[in-house]
Design a protein around this motif. Structure first.
Motif, PDB file in Angstrom:
ATOM      1  N   GLU B 257      56.653 -15.154 -36.558  1.00 37.99           N
ATOM      2  CA  GLU B 257      57.700 -15.771 -37.378  1.00 37.99           C
ATOM      3  C   GLU B 257      58.413 -14.756 -38.263  1.00 37.99           C
ATOM      4  O   GLU B 257      59.632 -14.768 -38.380  1.00 37.99           O
ATOM      5  CB  GLU B 257      57.096 -16.874 -38.251  1.00 37.99           C
ATOM      6  CG  GLU B 257      56.743 -18.109 -37.446  1.00 37.99           C
ATOM      7  CD  GLU B 257      55.933 -19.122 -38.244  1.00 37.99           C
ATOM      8  OE1 GLU B 257      55.850 -18.979 -39.480  1.00 37.99           O
ATOM      9  OE2 GLU B 257      55.371 -20.041 -37.611  1.00 37.99           O
ATOM     10  N   GLU B 258      57.639 -13.880 -38.884  1.00 39.36           N
ATOM     11  CA  GLU B 258      58.266 -12.948 -39.828  1.00 39.36           C
ATOM     12  C   GLU B 258      59.025 -11.828 -39.111  1.00 39.36           C
ATOM     13  O   GLU B 258      60.032 -11.348 -39.620  1.00 39.36           O
ATOM     14  CB  GLU B 258      57.216 -12.388 -40.799  1.00 39.36           C
ATOM     15  CG  GLU B 258      56.654 -13.505 -41.683  1.00 39.36           C
ATOM     16  CD  GLU B 258      55.787 -13.007 -42.831  1.00 39.36           C
ATOM     17  OE1 GLU B 258      55.704 -11.780 -43.046  1.00 39.36           O
ATOM     18  OE2 GLU B 258      55.192 -13.851 -43.517  1.00 39.36           O
ATOM     19  N   ALA B 262      62.920 -11.268 -39.581  1.00 38.77           N
ATOM     20  CA  ALA B 262      63.429  -9.948 -39.983  1.00 38.77           C
ATOM     21  C   ALA B 262      64.528  -9.490 -39.026  1.00 38.77           C
ATOM     22  O   ALA B 262      65.562  -8.969 -39.456  1.00 38.77           O
ATOM     23  CB  ALA B 262      62.291  -8.932 -40.010  1.00 38.77           C
ATOM     24  N   ILE B 263      64.329  -9.716 -37.729  1.00 36.65           N
ATOM     25  CA  ILE B 263      65.347  -9.319 -36.744  1.00 36.65           C
ATOM     26  C   ILE B 263      66.639 -10.099 -37.016  1.00 36.65           C
ATOM     27  O   ILE B 263      67.728  -9.531 -37.067  1.00 36.65           O
ATOM     28  CB  ILE B 263      64.857  -9.562 -35.297  1.00 36.65           C
ATOM     29  CG1 ILE B 263      63.731  -8.588 -34.960  1.00 36.65           C
ATOM     30  CG2 ILE B 263      66.008  -9.430 -34.300  1.00 36.65           C
ATOM     31  CD1 ILE B 263      62.982  -8.898 -33.670  1.00 36.65           C
ATOM     32  N   HIS B 264      66.493 -11.417 -37.233  1.00 37.41           N
ATOM     33  CA  HIS B 264      67.690 -12.233 -37.442  1.00 37.41           C
ATOM     34  C   HIS B 264      68.375 -11.938 -38.766  1.00 37.41           C
ATOM     35  O   HIS B 264      69.572 -12.134 -38.908  1.00 37.41           O
ATOM     36  CB  HIS B 264      67.349 -13.709 -37.281  1.00 37.41           C
ATOM     37  CG  HIS B 264      67.109 -14.060 -35.843  1.00 37.41           C
ATOM     38  ND1 HIS B 264      68.133 -14.188 -34.931  1.00 37.41           N
ATOM     39  CD2 HIS B 264      65.964 -14.224 -35.147  1.00 37.41           C
ATOM     40  CE1 HIS B 264      67.622 -14.433 -33.733  1.00 37.41           C
ATOM     41  NE2 HIS B 264      66.304 -14.462 -33.833  1.00 37.41           N
ATOM     42  N   GLN B 265      67.608 -11.447 -39.733  1.00 36.70           N
ATOM     43  CA  GLN B 265      68.203 -11.123 -41.024  1.00 36.70           C
ATOM     44  C   GLN B 265      68.763  -9.708 -41.057  1.00 36.70           C
ATOM     45  O   GLN B 265      69.245  -9.248 -42.082  1.00 36.70           O
ATOM     46  CB  GLN B 265      67.163 -11.306 -42.136  1.00 36.70           C
ATOM     47  CG  GLN B 265      66.854 -12.776 -42.381  1.00 36.70           C
ATOM     48  CD  GLN B 265      65.577 -12.973 -43.183  1.00 36.70           C
ATOM     49  OE1 GLN B 265      64.748 -12.067 -43.277  1.00 36.70           O
ATOM     50  NE2 GLN B 265      65.426 -14.139 -43.767  1.00 36.70           N
ATOM     51  N   GLY B 266      68.645  -9.001 -39.948  1.00 31.20           N
ATOM     52  CA  GLY B 266      69.272  -7.683 -39.880  1.00 31.20           C
ATOM     53  C   GLY B 266      68.370  -6.522 -40.256  1.00 31.20           C
ATOM     54  O   GLY B 266      68.858  -5.417 -40.479  1.00 31.20           O
ATOM     55  N   ALA B 267      67.067  -6.744 -40.331  1.00 35.24           N
ATOM     56  CA  ALA B 267      66.177  -5.622 -40.639  1.00 35.24           C
ATOM     57  C   ALA B 267      66.087  -4.688 -39.450  1.00 35.24           C
ATOM     58  O   ALA B 267      66.052  -5.132 -38.308  1.00 35.24           O
ATOM     59  CB  ALA B 267      64.783  -6.132 -40.989  1.00 35.24           C
ATOM     60  N   ILE B 269      63.906  -1.763 -37.270  1.00 36.26           N
ATOM     61  CA  ILE B 269      62.487  -1.739 -36.901  1.00 36.26           C
ATOM     62  C   ILE B 269      61.651  -1.070 -38.000  1.00 36.26           C
ATOM     63  O   ILE B 269      60.533  -1.491 -38.290  1.00 36.26           O
ATOM     64  CB  ILE B 269      62.297  -1.069 -35.513  1.00 36.26           C
ATOM     65  CG1 ILE B 269      60.896  -1.339 -34.952  1.00 36.26           C
ATOM     66  CG2 ILE B 269      62.589   0.422 -35.561  1.00 36.26           C
ATOM     67  CD1 ILE B 269      60.747  -0.995 -33.470  1.00 36.26           C
ATOM     68  N   GLN B 296      55.888  -3.069 -34.985  1.00 35.86           N
ATOM     69  CA  GLN B 296      56.855  -2.374 -34.112  1.00 35.86           C
ATOM     70  C   GLN B 296      56.837  -2.954 -32.703  1.00 35.86           C
ATOM     71  O   GLN B 296      57.881  -3.161 -32.097  1.00 35.86           O
ATOM     72  CB  GLN B 296      56.519  -0.880 -34.032  1.00 35.86           C
ATOM     73  CG  GLN B 296      56.862  -0.117 -35.290  1.00 35.86           C
ATOM     74  CD  GLN B 296      56.701   1.391 -35.094  1.00 35.86           C
ATOM     75  OE1 GLN B 296      56.303   1.870 -34.044  1.00 35.86           O
ATOM     76  NE2 GLN B 296      57.025   2.134 -36.121  1.00 35.86           N
ATOM     77  N   ASN B 297      55.624  -3.193 -32.176  1.00 35.41           N
ATOM     78  CA  ASN B 297      55.527  -3.762 -30.829  1.00 35.41           C
ATOM     79  C   ASN B 297      56.102  -5.166 -30.781  1.00 35.41           C
ATOM     80  O   ASN B 297      56.772  -5.537 -29.820  1.00 35.41           O
ATOM     81  CB  ASN B 297      54.077  -3.775 -30.335  1.00 35.41           C
ATOM     82  CG  ASN B 297      53.616  -2.395 -29.899  1.00 35.41           C
ATOM     83  OD1 ASN B 297      54.433  -1.505 -29.693  1.00 35.41           O
ATOM     84  ND2 ASN B 297      52.325  -2.214 -29.784  1.00 35.41           N
ATOM     85  N   TYR B 299      58.424  -6.323 -32.730  1.00 36.74           N
ATOM     86  CA  TYR B 299      59.873  -6.170 -32.865  1.00 36.74           C
ATOM     87  C   TYR B 299      60.489  -5.808 -31.509  1.00 36.74           C
ATOM     88  O   TYR B 299      61.479  -6.406 -31.076  1.00 36.74           O
ATOM     89  CB  TYR B 299      60.162  -5.076 -33.895  1.00 36.74           C
ATOM     90  CG  TYR B 299      61.603  -4.958 -34.337  1.00 36.74           C
ATOM     91  CD1 TYR B 299      62.008  -5.421 -35.587  1.00 36.74           C
ATOM     92  CD2 TYR B 299      62.568  -4.363 -33.517  1.00 36.74           C
ATOM     93  CE1 TYR B 299      63.328  -5.288 -36.011  1.00 36.74           C
ATOM     94  CE2 TYR B 299      63.883  -4.234 -33.925  1.00 36.74           C
ATOM     95  CZ  TYR B 299      64.253  -4.700 -35.180  1.00 36.74           C
ATOM     96  OH  TYR B 299      65.560  -4.569 -35.583  1.00 36.74           O
ATOM     97  N   GLU B 303      63.095  -8.521 -30.042  1.00 31.68           N
ATOM     98  CA  GLU B 303      64.529  -8.228 -30.156  1.00 31.68           C
ATOM     99  C   GLU B 303      65.258  -8.562 -28.852  1.00 31.68           C
ATOM    100  O   GLU B 303      66.475  -8.635 -28.826  1.00 31.68           O
ATOM    101  CB  GLU B 303      64.779  -6.774 -30.564  1.00 31.68           C
ATOM    102  CG  GLU B 303      64.471  -5.762 -29.514  1.00 31.68           C
ATOM    103  CD  GLU B 303      64.601  -4.317 -30.005  1.00 31.68           C
ATOM    104  OE1 GLU B 303      65.325  -4.070 -30.979  1.00 31.68           O
ATOM    105  OE2 GLU B 303      63.964  -3.443 -29.398  1.00 31.68           O
ATOM    106  N   TRP B 304      64.510  -8.787 -27.770  1.00 38.84           N
ATOM    107  CA  TRP B 304      65.139  -9.153 -26.504  1.00 38.84           C
ATOM    108  C   TRP B 304      65.246 -10.654 -26.319  1.00 38.84           C
ATOM    109  O   TRP B 304      65.738 -11.121 -25.291  1.00 38.84           O
ATOM    110  CB  TRP B 304      64.376  -8.521 -25.333  1.00 38.84           C
ATOM    111  CG  TRP B 304      64.569  -7.049 -25.327  1.00 38.84           C
ATOM    112  CD1 TRP B 304      63.763  -6.118 -25.933  1.00 38.84           C
ATOM    113  CD2 TRP B 304      65.663  -6.327 -24.769  1.00 38.84           C
ATOM    114  NE1 TRP B 304      64.294  -4.871 -25.772  1.00 38.84           N
ATOM    115  CE2 TRP B 304      65.460  -4.962 -25.051  1.00 38.84           C
ATOM    116  CE3 TRP B 304      66.806  -6.698 -24.050  1.00 38.84           C
ATOM    117  CZ2 TRP B 304      66.356  -3.979 -24.649  1.00 38.84           C
ATOM    118  CZ3 TRP B 304      67.678  -5.708 -23.647  1.00 38.84           C
ATOM    119  CH2 TRP B 304      67.458  -4.381 -23.946  1.00 38.84           C
ATOM    120  N   GLU B 305      64.771 -11.440 -27.260  1.00 39.21           N
ATOM    121  CA  GLU B 305      64.840 -12.910 -27.138  1.00 39.21           C
ATOM    122  C   GLU B 305      66.296 -13.361 -27.124  1.00 39.21           C
ATOM    123  O   GLU B 305      67.113 -12.802 -27.860  1.00 39.21           O
ATOM    124  CB  GLU B 305      64.148 -13.582 -28.325  1.00 39.21           C
ATOM    125  CG  GLU B 305      62.660 -13.600 -28.200  1.00 39.21           C
ATOM    126  CD  GLU B 305      61.992 -14.414 -29.316  1.00 39.21           C
ATOM    127  OE1 GLU B 305      60.952 -14.999 -29.042  1.00 39.21           O
ATOM    128  OE2 GLU B 305      62.504 -14.439 -30.437  1.00 39.21           O
TER     129      GLU B 305
END
Ligand SMILES: [Zn+2]
Lengths: 291, 305
Positions: B257-258, B262-267, B269, B296-297, B299, B303-305
């Motif tokens: 979830e986090e 983080a990916i959706h909020q623009g963080a 890696i 990292q793994n 992420y 990130e490919w979802e």
């Protein structure tokens, strides 16, 4: 906080000129002397202070996937325009990570990627300005075995989806005066240093070796890359505000002459929230978890 | 300059002192089922790679070994522990997955000429990763491990396989990508004991090397199993099921979830590695050593979802 600590430690050690220090780590510059001669001959390389910086972890969590970045430090300064960046990892079997040439649609030379790091080593960036000056920044990284580390468990998936390109864009006007673009290319990026235990042969290198990115028909950057780049090559860069809602075209080629193309209108998402140390508390509070 | 050398010498001394007389202490967790608990440390000279749970099941005719430890020395110490329990031969050596702390003791059993059994994808992964594992574990142990240490599986399990030990059967099942892409679970039908390998971590922070989404889904499926006890890959020799999986499920769910948020909020890696999952910090041993890598793994997967 962690980042600050690293700067302190690395910075402190660099003041000492002996290559081998009390912590047993070899801060060896001898390979760099050879690389420097190969790539730049007798040209003078200045300290990158105020021009560029390198961001890399002090100790890598995973040698096969080490995030590194180049930071453009020229903003608000009267520094010359940078036309090209070189990235090196001194102790890797192939030390040159790649070169990046910037075009008019690039907002800055801020870039980030993920690399394999084979040994305790310096990671360094050299910036070449339009008038031919060279500037250097470096960072020491502790990691090992990244280049020969096998491709992860997604090997079949990486081959099946090879060439799939994913782009995300963020409004970064406040941060950098443009849009931040995160690019990913599905590719196993075999380094050629992964041995097949049965045949005792090294698997042939197969990796993304060039990237050409344009926005609204103008060049953002052109990159030549090597096996140092991690599986599923990743690149983060910034484009000027004038092109942010225009078409972004990416053409990637690999060492087996496959070409992968992606073209789409960039639609930058609202500005990313602050993930710096000060901003973290808000992020954690805002995230919550689903009931 | 002398201090590290002195320390290294001391550590090597304590390791070799165990030598030929080292017998793993194993505890019976059910009738005929024995487990040795590895320590919650990284591979170090003085633990000789004894960091994962290993064990064996004794039938009327022969013995099946399940995982062999992180070095030939651990494998040999496990072989001695078996000899202390039974004179029966070892007919199967089963590896739950490719990780070096579970598989580098295999060569200690070559003298028994058993069948080596693993997931259908184990062989390819061991071929690809073996040389790298040998180099890095040799460095960590301070002992050079040669190529003979890598023992490839003879029997590949792509779905189910039953092994007969005489009077009792083991049911082996190949799992979809989760902790790794070659996880195997083993049910001792006689005692309803389920060996989960590294699909279950207790106390020690998990390491993600397969698929985060896959692991959560495999855990949910396995949670439905009605068994008397399970043996985790790391943690106590035997734990209650499915309660023992709750901390792991929570860790993985938080990571999912986090990292996604983080990916959706623009963080980036790097930024995600610093903010995701910090609420789990106090709950796990070796959190500092593996958590960032897990983020990292996660992420790189999400990130490919
Ligand atoms: Zn494992």
């Amino acid at each position: 906080m962690f980042k600050g600590l690293c700067v302190g430690i690395v910075g402190g050690l660099l003041l000492v000129t002996q290559p081998v220090l009390a912590d047993g780590i070899n801060y060896d510059e001898s390979r760099w002397e050879i690389l420097k001669q190969d790539h730049f001959g007798d040209r003078k390389i200045r300290d990158g202070e105020g021009v560029i910086g390198v961001d890399a972890p002090f100790r890598a969590a995973d040698a096969a996937l080490v995030p590194i970045g180049v930071e453009d430090l020229r903003s608000g300064r009267d520094a010359p325009e940078i036309s090209r960046l070189y990235l090196f990892i001194d102790q890797n079997p192939v030390p040159l990570v790649g070169t990046i040439e910037f075009g008019p649609a690039a907002r800055s030379v801020d870039v980030a990627t993920r690399v394999r790091v084979d040994s305790y080593t310096f990671v360094r960036a050299i910036a070449e300005t339009v008038d031919g000056e060279l500037y250097m920044a470096k960072r020491h990284v502790r990691a090992s075995g990244g280049c020969s580390a096998p491709v992860g468990a997604d090997e079949e998936e990486a081959l099946r989806d090879m060439g799939m390109i994913r782009v995300r864009a963020w409004d970064a006007r406040e941060e950098k005066g443009g849009s931040r673009v995160q690019l990913g290319i599905r590719h196993p990026n075999f380094s050629g240093l992964q041995m097949d235990q049965v045949t005792r042969l090294y698997r042939r290198a197969h990796y993304v070796n060039s990237l050409e990115i344009t926005a609204d028909g103008k060049r953002v950057l052109k990159a030549e890359l090597t096996i140092a780049v991690s599986r599923d090559p990743s690149l983060r860069f910034y484009v000027v505000p004038e092109v942010t809602d225009r078409e972004l075209v990416i053409i990637a080629t690999d060492s087996e002459k496959n070409e992968f193309r992606h073209a789409d209108v960039m639609r930058p998402a609202p500005a990313p929230i602050d993930f710096s140390a000060e901003g973290r508390r808000d992020v954690a509070a805002g995230q919550g978890s689903a009931p | 300059m002398c201090l590290p050398a002195l320390l290294a010498a001391l550590m090597a001394g304590s390791g070799t002192a165990l030598g030929e007389r080292w017998v793993l202490n194993v505890e019976p967790v059910a009738d005929g089922v024995y487990v040795h608990q590895g320590v919650h440390e990284d591979v170090l000279e003085d633990n000789r790679g004894d960091i994962a749970n290993v064990g064996f099941v004794v039938g009327d005719d022969c013995v099946a070994v399940i995982d062999t430890g992180g070095s030939p020395e651990v494998g040999a110490a496990l072989r001695r522990a078996i000899a202390a329990v039974t004179e029966e031969p070892v007919c199967y050596v089963i590896n739950t997955h490719v990780h070096p702390d579970h598989i580098l003791g295999n060569s200690a059993f070559l003298g028994d000429a058993p069948e080596f059994v693993g997931h259908a994808r184990l062989k390819a992964q061991l071929e690809a990763r073996g040389p790298y594992y040998l180099r890095s574990i040799s460095r960590m142990l301070g002992t050079e491990l040669d190529d003979d240490v890598l023992v490839m599986p003879d029997v590949a399990v792509s779905d189910h396989l039953r092994l007969n030990l005489g009077g009792r059967q083991l049911l082996l099942e190949a799992m979809p990508r989760a902790h790794t892409d070659n996880d195997l679970v083993i049910l001792d039908e006689a005692t309803d004991t389920l060996w989960l390998g590294d699909l279950l971590f207790v106390d020690r922070v998990p390491s993600l090397d397969g698929s985060l989404r896959g692991w959560l889904s495999v855990l949910a499926d396995l949670g439905e199993r009605d068994v008397a006890r399970v043996v985790p890959g790391h943690g106590p020799a035997s734990v209650d099921w499915p309660q023992a999986a709750e901390p792991l499920r929570r860790y993985l769910q938080t990571l999912l979830e986090e990292t996604r948020a983080a990916i959706h909020q623009g963080a980036t890696i790097e930024q995600a590695a610093g903010v995701v999952g910090q609420s789990e910090r106090g709950a796990w041993k070796l959190f500092e050593d593996y958590h960032q890598r897990n983020v990292q793994n996660a992420y790189a997967e999400l990130e490919w979802e």
